[in-house]
Design a protein around this motif. Structure first.
Motif, PDB file in Angstrom:
ATOM      1  N   LYS A 436     -23.743   4.483  11.641  1.00  0.00           N
ATOM      2  CA  LYS A 436     -25.070   4.107  11.175  1.00  0.00           C
ATOM      3  C   LYS A 436     -25.753   3.278  12.240  1.00  0.00           C
ATOM      4  CE  LYS A 436     -24.026   4.244   6.236  1.00  0.00           C
ATOM      5  NZ  LYS A 436     -24.020   3.502   4.947  1.00  0.00           N
ATOM      6  N   TRP A 454     -32.621  11.199  18.756  1.00  0.00           N
ATOM      7  CA  TRP A 454     -31.679  11.228  17.644  1.00  0.00           C
ATOM      8  C   TRP A 454     -32.414  10.917  16.345  1.00  0.00           C
ATOM      9  CZ3 TRP A 454     -31.231   6.587  15.056  1.00  0.00           C
ATOM     10  CH2 TRP A 454     -31.657   5.441  15.749  1.00  0.00           C
ATOM     11  N   LYS A 456     -31.779  10.124  11.841  1.00  0.00           N
ATOM     12  CA  LYS A 456     -30.903   9.889  10.695  1.00  0.00           C
ATOM     13  C   LYS A 456     -31.164  11.001   9.688  1.00  0.00           C
ATOM     14  CE  LYS A 456     -31.016   4.830  11.044  1.00  0.00           C
ATOM     15  NZ  LYS A 456     -31.308   3.568  10.306  1.00  0.00           N
ATOM     16  N   ILE A 461     -25.833  10.439  11.708  1.00  0.00           N
ATOM     17  CA  ILE A 461     -26.643  10.284  12.917  1.00  0.00           C
ATOM     18  C   ILE A 461     -26.524  11.578  13.701  1.00  0.00           C
ATOM     19  CG2 ILE A 461     -26.942   9.018  15.075  1.00  0.00           C
ATOM     20  CD1 ILE A 461     -27.733   7.436  12.617  1.00  0.00           C
TER      21      ILE A 461
END
Length: 503
Positions: A436, A454, A456, A461
């Protein structure tokens, strides 16, 4: 009743003689100097192990062919045991490793990223690879052709060269000595790996062996510079607990009352290791003592052999694993790939341990070409990714499948993606399930200077893999390391406090 007693005695014998398959309860170190050195050792993570002796001339398993047990690792080509033993002992007269070059070994190991080493000064067969004054069964004996070589005391030469490269130095020493007449007394046969006479009946003989063992430890602590680790093998040579001794005496008493002769049972093979450790540390303050598989204060770190535990372990531990298929040199041996070693290292460190990788030098005193090739490739990877290995801890959520994690002292997390050998092309997106990232944190790929994209998504991830020349390099074929830098990191000083939370 007789069958029950035999079964009970067998269980006791197995537990005492053949060691353990599970890790012991750990007893924290109390000596402050040892605590400091142990914490220093835990930052190094990657070490070199070497098994070397006269047995390399035959390319056979180290020592064990001398043992009369019916085990696969005790097999010998010559079925005539007496002749085999005679010829084995005579290997001392032909051992002449003229190509011995410890400087080359130290340079290669350092380049591979190793930071500590353990060398077999004496294995179970009793052949001494150092200049002991307590036995003539040694590499510096006038009967050994290598004794005239300037570096005939190979232990000293090895320790000196590795010490120059800032390695922590470890001395392996076998507790059993099958050449010493006070362990295997020629008056009796040698049915197994244990002392072959009744210690209670001949206490002076056992005392002589205890004195011999303490004396050899003292030689190593006195004559070989700074020693950081005393790594003792042969866990079946151990004191019995009071409960084990009482039970064995009880069973023997029942057999004697029934008209049977006294059985050959486990004995109290007490080498007084606590006393020995105290004396050793008077000459080597802070010495790490590893009395393998003997639960108690003299097992300063745990040593699973040829396997990696399946969980995070808070206590100090080290997996000792062979680079090839055997501990000692064998012709045409099969070596693990660089990828396998790097993946093992990542796995071990993610679980809070260290990896001690073994190499067996050949009878000429050389490593196989495959060793140098592997070390070069591992070193290339470590030169980029070593900051995610050294001076880190693992964490309880160490990873699953192809992901692993370590944590730096400042709280940053390293997320490893272990590249499978069948992955000819990297995925466009790498997904980490146990990672996380908080707002303000950044992610970077070690060895890559560009920006990473990147996101979430559903508790994971997901990192976009950029197109770059970097991914054509050898280092990108084994494992990628993504460093998650927290916006506010905290410096940890106590090793036990270094496990990071799951962000």
């Amino acid at each position: 009743m007789k069958n029950f007693l035999f079964t009970l005695l067998f269980c006791i014998t197995a537990s005492v003689t053949h060691g353990q398959t599970k890790l012991n309860k750990y007893y924290p170190v109390e000596d402050v100097a040892v605590q400091k050195k142990l914490n220093d050792w835990r930052t190094l993570k990657f070490g070199l192990f070497m098994h070397w002796g006269t047995y390399s001339q035959w390319g056979i398993v180290e020592s064990w062919a001398l043992c009369a047990e019916d085990e696969s690792w005790c097999k010998r080509e010559n079925p005539d045991y007496e002749n085999f033993k005679r010829d084995y002992v005579a290997l001392k007269k032909t051992f002449n490793p003229t190509q011995f070059n410890p400087e080359k070994w130290a340079n290669a190991a350092s380049k591979a990223g190793m930071r500590y080493m353990v060398f077999t000064t004496k294995h179970h067969d009793g052949f001494n690879m150092f200049d002991t004054q307590l036995s003539n069964y040694k590499i510096t004996s006038a009967e050994c052709p290598f004794h005239t070589h300037p570096k005939a005391d190979v232990t000293k030469a090895i320790f000196d060269e590795f010490r120059k490269m800032d390695f922590m130095i470890g001395a392996y020493l076998s507790k059993p000595d099958w050449h010493n007449e006070n362990f295997w007394w020629p008056n009796f046969a040698t049915p197994d790996r244990n002392v072959n006479y009744n210690i209670e009946r001949y206490p002076e003989r056992w005392q002589a062996f205890v004195d011999f063992f303490h004396g050899q430890v003292d030689e190593l602590m006195t004559n070989y510079g700074q020693i950081d680790i005393l790594w003792m093998d042969g866990g079946w040579v151990r004191p019995l607990t009071k409960g084990q001794q009482r039970l064995i005496n009880f069973i023997n008493g029942l057999f004697l009352k029934s008209g049977y002769t006294q059985l050959h049972v486990p004995q109290n093979q007490d080498l007084r290791i606590a006393e020995m450790s105290k004396k050793a540390r008077q000459k080597q303050p802070g010495l790490i003592v590893v009395d393998r598989h003997i639960e108690g204060p003299d097992e300063n770190y745990l040593t699973p052999e040829q396997f990696i535990p399946d969980r995070y372990i808070e206590d100090p531990w080290e997996s000792c694993i062979t680079l090839s298929g055997s501990w000692a040199y064998m012709p045409n041996d099969v070596y693990k790939s660089s990828r396998e070693v790097i993946h093992m290292l990542c796995d071990v460190v993610s679980k809070n341990g260290s990896l001690l990788l073994n190499v067996g030098p050949d009878p000429e005193g050389q490593w196989a070409p495959e060793v140098y090739q592997r070390f070069d490739e591992i070193g290339e990877w470590m030169s980029i990714n070593g900051e995610a290995i050294y001076n880190t801890t693992g964490r309880k959520e160490f990873g699953e499948d192809q992901e692993r994690y370590t944590v730096n002292k400042d709280g940053t997390v390293n997320a490893f993606y272990l590249i499978d050998e069948n992955e000819t092309h990297l995925p466009k997106t790498i997904i980490f399930n146990q990672l996380k990232v908080r707002k303000g944190d950044t992610i970077r790929l070690l060895g890559f200077n560009g920006k990473l994209n990147w996101t979430k998504k559903r508790g994971t991830i997901q990192i976009q893999v950029p197109e770059a020349e970097f991914f054509k390099s050898k280092t990108a074929k084994y494992a990628l390391v993504f460093k998650v830098v927290k916006q506010h990191s905290v410096q940890h000083t106590d090793y036990k406090m270094q496990e990071a939370e799951l962000y």
